[in-house]
Design an enzyme around this catalytic site. Structure first.
Site, PDB file in Angstrom:
ATOM      1  N   ASP A  44       0.827  -1.194   0.000  1.00  0.00           N
ATOM      2  CA  ASP A  44       0.000   0.000   0.000  1.00  0.00           C
ATOM      3  C   ASP A  44       0.869   1.254   0.000  1.00  0.00           C
ATOM      4  O   ASP A  44       0.557   2.248  -0.636  1.00  0.00           O
ATOM      5  CB  ASP A  44      -0.904   0.026   1.243  1.00  0.00           C
ATOM      6  CG  ASP A  44      -2.089  -0.922   1.071  1.00  0.00           C
ATOM      7  OD1 ASP A  44      -2.196  -1.535  -0.011  1.00  0.00           O
ATOM      8  OD2 ASP A  44      -2.876  -1.042   2.023  1.00  0.00           O
ATOM      9  N   TYR A  47       2.229   1.924  -3.422  1.00  0.00           N
ATOM     10  CA  TYR A  47       1.136   2.394  -4.284  1.00  0.00           C
ATOM     11  C   TYR A  47       0.852   3.871  -4.003  1.00  0.00           C
ATOM     12  O   TYR A  47       0.732   4.697  -4.897  1.00  0.00           O
ATOM     13  CB  TYR A  47      -0.098   1.541  -4.009  1.00  0.00           C
ATOM     14  CG  TYR A  47      -1.340   1.967  -4.756  1.00  0.00           C
ATOM     15  CD1 TYR A  47      -1.611   1.457  -6.019  1.00  0.00           C
ATOM     16  CD2 TYR A  47      -2.247   2.868  -4.199  1.00  0.00           C
ATOM     17  CE1 TYR A  47      -2.755   1.846  -6.714  1.00  0.00           C
ATOM     18  CE2 TYR A  47      -3.382   3.252  -4.875  1.00  0.00           C
ATOM     19  CZ  TYR A  47      -3.634   2.735  -6.136  1.00  0.00           C
ATOM     20  OH  TYR A  47      -4.765   3.121  -6.810  1.00  0.00           O
ATOM     21  N   ASP A  48       0.790   4.169  -2.716  1.00  0.00           N
ATOM     22  CA  ASP A  48       0.512   5.529  -2.299  1.00  0.00           C
ATOM     23  C   ASP A  48       1.591   6.483  -2.810  1.00  0.00           C
ATOM     24  O   ASP A  48       1.305   7.592  -3.256  1.00  0.00           O
ATOM     25  CB  ASP A  48       0.464   5.552  -0.765  1.00  0.00           C
ATOM     26  CG  ASP A  48      -0.333   6.726  -0.257  1.00  0.00           C
ATOM     27  OD1 ASP A  48      -1.187   7.205  -1.020  1.00  0.00           O
ATOM     28  OD2 ASP A  48      -0.095   7.144   0.887  1.00  0.00           O
ATOM     29  N   GLU A 127     -22.471   8.134  30.054  1.00  0.00           N
ATOM     30  CA  GLU A 127     -21.058   8.293  29.684  1.00  0.00           C
ATOM     31  C   GLU A 127     -20.950   9.301  28.541  1.00  0.00           C
ATOM     32  O   GLU A 127     -21.919   9.501  27.802  1.00  0.00           O
ATOM     33  CB  GLU A 127     -20.496   6.942  29.228  1.00  0.00           C
ATOM     34  CG  GLU A 127     -21.071   6.496  27.895  1.00  0.00           C
ATOM     35  CD  GLU A 127     -20.953   4.998  27.629  1.00  0.00           C
ATOM     36  OE1 GLU A 127     -21.567   4.224  28.392  1.00  0.00           O
ATOM     37  OE2 GLU A 127     -20.276   4.644  26.655  1.00  0.00           O
ATOM     38  N   LYS A 129     -20.425  11.068  25.028  1.00  0.00           N
ATOM     39  CA  LYS A 129     -20.513  10.647  23.629  1.00  0.00           C
ATOM     40  C   LYS A 129     -19.289  11.231  22.934  1.00  0.00           C
ATOM     41  O   LYS A 129     -19.153  12.438  22.809  1.00  0.00           O
ATOM     42  CB  LYS A 129     -21.808  11.152  22.987  1.00  0.00           C
ATOM     43  CG  LYS A 129     -21.949  10.695  21.557  1.00  0.00           C
ATOM     44  CD  LYS A 129     -23.363  10.914  21.047  1.00  0.00           C
ATOM     45  CE  LYS A 129     -23.585  10.290  19.686  1.00  0.00           C
ATOM     46  NZ  LYS A 129     -22.793  10.885  18.623  1.00  0.00           N
ATOM     47  N   ARG A 150     -17.523   1.692  10.663  1.00  0.00           N
ATOM     48  CA  ARG A 150     -18.958   1.465  10.765  1.00  0.00           C
ATOM     49  C   ARG A 150     -19.615   1.364   9.388  1.00  0.00           C
ATOM     50  O   ARG A 150     -20.502   0.564   9.167  1.00  0.00           O
ATOM     51  CB  ARG A 150     -19.569   2.608  11.565  1.00  0.00           C
ATOM     52  CG  ARG A 150     -21.047   2.521  11.703  1.00  0.00           C
ATOM     53  CD  ARG A 150     -21.529   3.537  12.709  1.00  0.00           C
ATOM     54  NE  ARG A 150     -22.942   3.386  12.888  1.00  0.00           N
ATOM     55  CZ  ARG A 150     -23.848   3.951  12.106  1.00  0.00           C
ATOM     56  NH1 ARG A 150     -23.467   4.671  11.083  1.00  0.00           N
ATOM     57  NH2 ARG A 150     -25.125   3.761  12.324  1.00  0.00           N
ATOM     58  N   LYS A 302     -27.578   4.441  28.778  1.00  0.00           N
ATOM     59  CA  LYS A 302     -27.865   3.061  28.373  1.00  0.00           C
ATOM     60  C   LYS A 302     -28.470   2.305  29.553  1.00  0.00           C
ATOM     61  O   LYS A 302     -28.071   2.546  30.693  1.00  0.00           O
ATOM     62  CB  LYS A 302     -26.567   2.342  27.966  1.00  0.00           C
ATOM     63  CG  LYS A 302     -25.851   2.972  26.786  1.00  0.00           C
ATOM     64  CD  LYS A 302     -24.488   2.330  26.528  1.00  0.00           C
ATOM     65  CE  LYS A 302     -23.768   3.102  25.430  1.00  0.00           C
ATOM     66  NZ  LYS A 302     -22.357   2.722  25.303  1.00  0.00           N
ATOM     67  N   CYS A 422     -35.264  25.673 -13.341  1.00  0.00           N
ATOM     68  CA  CYS A 422     -34.809  24.859 -14.472  1.00  0.00           C
ATOM     69  C   CYS A 422     -35.075  25.611 -15.778  1.00  0.00           C
ATOM     70  O   CYS A 422     -35.837  26.573 -15.810  1.00  0.00           O
ATOM     71  CB  CYS A 422     -35.479  23.494 -14.486  1.00  0.00           C
ATOM     72  SG  CYS A 422     -37.207  23.510 -14.922  1.00  0.00           S
ATOM     73  N   CYS A 450     -39.180  18.314 -15.579  1.00  0.00           N
ATOM     74  CA  CYS A 450     -38.209  19.165 -14.883  1.00  0.00           C
ATOM     75  C   CYS A 450     -36.907  18.397 -14.652  1.00  0.00           C
ATOM     76  O   CYS A 450     -36.889  17.414 -13.913  1.00  0.00           O
ATOM     77  CB  CYS A 450     -38.774  19.642 -13.542  1.00  0.00           C
ATOM     78  SG  CYS A 450     -37.538  20.483 -12.532  1.00  0.00           S
TER      79      CYS A 450
END
Ligand code: IVH
Length: 702
Positions: A44, A47-48, A127, A129, A150, A302, A422, A450
């Site tokens: 990598d 490549y970079d 707690e 965030k 995620r 929670k 438009c 449109c």
């Protein structure tokens, strides 16, 4: 000295030309290896380096930039290199509370759902965030085997090599740990490290970052894990995914276990017994916010008991057992430079404020929504005014008002257009409000004529939660919409692109912004979506009022594309039985049914849908559990339930694949009756429907 080793500023024009040609070919070749069957042939980092050299030469010799330059390819080069991974357990997001009342209601809702007595305690945790990016780390036999971002919650990016380079993430767990455990938490950067990094970047003439969160995200998503290693990233563990044997029975216990495996956990996490205690801890954290070394944007509450968490379950993508109590929005003032009109998918015209860029709570804001003409009037703003802007979390920034003392003499009032921006200049019409008078929404009456509406419709179609086609973003949709050689005017056209390109002289690979590799990659990405889950297909159609959740309900309700399509056509034709059937689906009411009827009542839409359906294969909907004794049954709960609330009963039955109805009819399979059941019980016995009590229900479903 070979050309490849020569410093960029010493290259002659000829050498630079030759070098750019070589780099374009070489990088394209590596892309092929990487994305094809073969394994990559370089690291990598190498490549970079190639890409960086290409960019540096282009910056020194801007006239030499090639049409097929790797720097011009569609899509971010960084994300191109990460392979996608499907999370075994989805990574959820949190619902938000914006006030103390919201927080109190959250606790009350939990108590109602669990049917807790007035003095039964419900222990919660509170707690900070963390304002970073979430990461899921999988450990097998105590070793870090994979790490994923995620992404959309279902599918993330594989960033294992980079996660291994983060000093705060253990590669090997300590103490006693389960054989398999996915540890989840937040990657972040401290203020001090962020400032130091930016200083360094500036000194080296490199791009600086906007805020610690973006920096952390950018650092984790580097192609070269050496760069990630050089960035001082930190990690707080606060959640988990798959776990072979749970080490604890509470949220707090789990976090303590995570700490014992070697993770940093947040020291401001507390157990609280009432909503008041939660709010008091929120205030304490808020007071400390300024002196913390990292950014936080709220407090997460929670339910502590994991068994209760399980009973509470989820609504769509967010758990019922947790909420993020956000800090109030941040404000700043800036100059209103102009007001643009945006045309949405359904033709609604939305005024958008164009602002002199200003930093609000660490993010540069250049636009703010103004909703409608009445809002502009209410605010009394004129172009040239100094306005106050507010930004709360991920919500689009808003204008709160203007400072009269700063109004310039030549400030100009805004006149809302009476025709669509438009080219067709179609007249703008106003929606009716509930009382039949003029509503606030102004719409372009051009519909399919449109171009703005058509483009927005296509953008919705390819968006992340709909067809999610890699490399086909908003910019590319606009490009294809206007391209004379390979036009895309409707969703089905996307799936004929490759075929049309094959028979075309003016091929995509030769067009600006594309190259051989990126054109092929796009065709592959489109091909990958030729098979599509039913709910995404329904959502992608862009029917008014049919959001993601409604699409899931419709998909589950009808099971197959044919089932949904037939029903929608029948509803459009005014078939009462079809309407009733749709109405019987959970949370589907008149507005959705009318919208479906309007959509399928339109010949243009029917054609568009048919052309699309010819091109794709729609998967059957994921039905809820089918191996449960109540799967596929219609159940009515009536009378007082003692061991669970009505909501919990409903959620439980739905999880088990049953449909819950509010009234008894011939279609009802089972009635669960508690004390005090009245007319529904009578109806059930008249219709000969099986009736059981709550205990028998638990015996039945285990
Ligand atoms: S719990 C099922 N706890 O907030 C709940 N999330 O909008 C899983 N976040 O994607 C999340 N600090 O990236 C949780 N202490 C905390 C958090 C936290 C930050 C982020 C997380 C998540 C987002 C939810």
């Amino acid at each position: 000295m070979t050309i490849a080793a020569k410093p960029v500023d010493q290259l002659t024009l000829e050498e630079a030309t030759a070098e750019l040609a070589r780099l374009a070919a070489e990088i394209a070749e590596h892309d092929r290896h990487y994305h094809g069957e073969d394994a990559p042939t370089i690291s990598d980092a190498e490549y970079d380096a190639l890409r960086r050299r290409n960019l540096a030469i282009e910056q020194t010799f801007p006239d030499l930039v090639r049409e097929d330059s790797p720097s011009k390819r569609v899509g971010a080069p960084v994300s191109e290199k990460f392979e996608k991974v499907r999370h075994k357990v989805p990574m959820l997001s949190l619902d938000n509370a914006f006030s103390d009342e919201d927080a109190i209601e959250f606790v009350a809702r939990i108590r109602r759902f669990l049917k807790l007595g007035a003095d039964a305690p419900v222990i919660m945790t509170a707690e900070p965030k963390i304002d970073g990016l979430s990461l899921s780390l999988r450990y097998e036999s105590g070793r870090l085997v994979s790490a994923a971002t995620r992404g959309d919650g279902q599918v993330g990016e594989n960033v294992t090599a980079n996660a291994r380079a983060v000093a705060d993430i253990p590669n090997v767990l300590s103490g006693e740990f389960p054989d398999i455990i996915e540890v989840r938490g937040e990657v972040y950067m401290t203020h001090r490290d962020f400032l130091a990094l930016n200083e360094r970047q500036e000194k080296e003439g490199k791009q600086t970052y906007v805020n610690p969160r973006n920096t952390a995200a950018g650092s984790l998503r580097q192609l070269d894990s050496g760069i990630t290693a050089s960035r001082p990233l930190k990690f707080f563990a606060y959640a988990w995914g798959e776990v072979s044997e749970m080490p604890a029975e509470t949220q707090m216990g789990m976090v303590e276990a995570l700490a014992s495996y070697g993770f940093s956990t947040n020291e401001l996490m507390r157990r609280c017994e009432t909503a008041e205690e939660l709010i008091a801890h929120y205030r304490a954290i808020e007071a400390e916010r300024g002196s913390l070394s990292y950014d936080i944007d709220g407090v997460v509450y929670k339910v502590d008991d994991l068994a209760l968490q399980q009973r509470l379950g989820y609504i769509s993508r967010t758990p019922r057992w947790a909420i993020a109590h956000k800090f109030p929005a941040e404000k700043a003032s800036t100059i209103l430079r102009g007001i643009d009109i945006q045309v949405g998918r359904t033709g609604a015209l939305t005024p958008v404020a164009r602002l002199e860029p200003v930093t609000v709570g660490g993010v540069v804001v250049t636009n703010a929504t103004l909703h409608n003409a009445e809002e502009i009037e209410r605010l009394g703003i004129k172009i040239g005014d100094t306005v106050t802007v507010q930004r709360a979390g991920d919500v689009i920034p808003q204008i709160l008002g203007y400072l009269p003392e700063h109004r310039p003499k030549d400030a100009e009032g805004f006149v809302f257009p009476t025709v669509c921006p438009c080219d067709l200049k179609t007249p703008v019409v106003r929606d009716a409000n509930a009382g039949g008078g003029e509503g606030v929404v102004r719409r372009c009456s051009g519909e399919f004529a449109c171009p703005h509406q058509r483009i927005e419709h296509l953008r919705h179609f390819v968006s992340r939660r709909a067809f999610d086609i890699d490399g086909l973003g908003e910019k590319q949709i606009e490009f294809f919409f206007h391209d004379p050689d390979l036009p895309v005017k409707a969703p089905g056209d996307i799936f004929t692109l490759a075929e049309r390109d094959a028979g075309n002289l003016r091929k995509l690979k030769d067009k600006e912004g594309f190259g051989t590799v990126s054109a092929q990659k796009l065709f592959d990405a489109i091909e990958a979506r030729r098979t599509i889950p039913l709910e995404r297909m329904i959502y992608g159609l862009g029917i008014r009022h049919v959001g993601e959740r409604t699409a899931v309900t419709l998909a589950r309700g009808y099971g197959t594309w044919a089932g949904f399509h037939d029903a929608a056509l029948a509803v459009a034709e005014g078939d009462e039985a079809a309407r009733e059937e749709m109405d019987a689906l959970d949370d589907i009411g008149g507005a959705v049914i009318d919208a479906v009827a309007t959509y399928f009542g339109e010949a243009h839409n029917r054609k568009l849908v048919e052309e699309l359906a010819d091109q794709v294969e729609v998967e059957e909907a994921e039905r809820p559990a089918t191996n449960s004794p109540v799967a596929g049954k219609t159940i009515v709960f009536t009378g007082a339930l003692e061991r669970m609330s009505r909501d919990e009963a409903k959620a439980m039955a739905e999880r088990l694949g049953a449909k819950v109805s509010g009234s008894v009819s011939k279609k009802t399979d089972l009635v669960v009756a508690g004390p005090g059941a009245g007319s529904k019980l009578k109806q059930a016995s008249e219709l000969g429907i099986e009736v059981i009590d709550e205990d028998a229900w638990f015996d039945l479903v285990g």
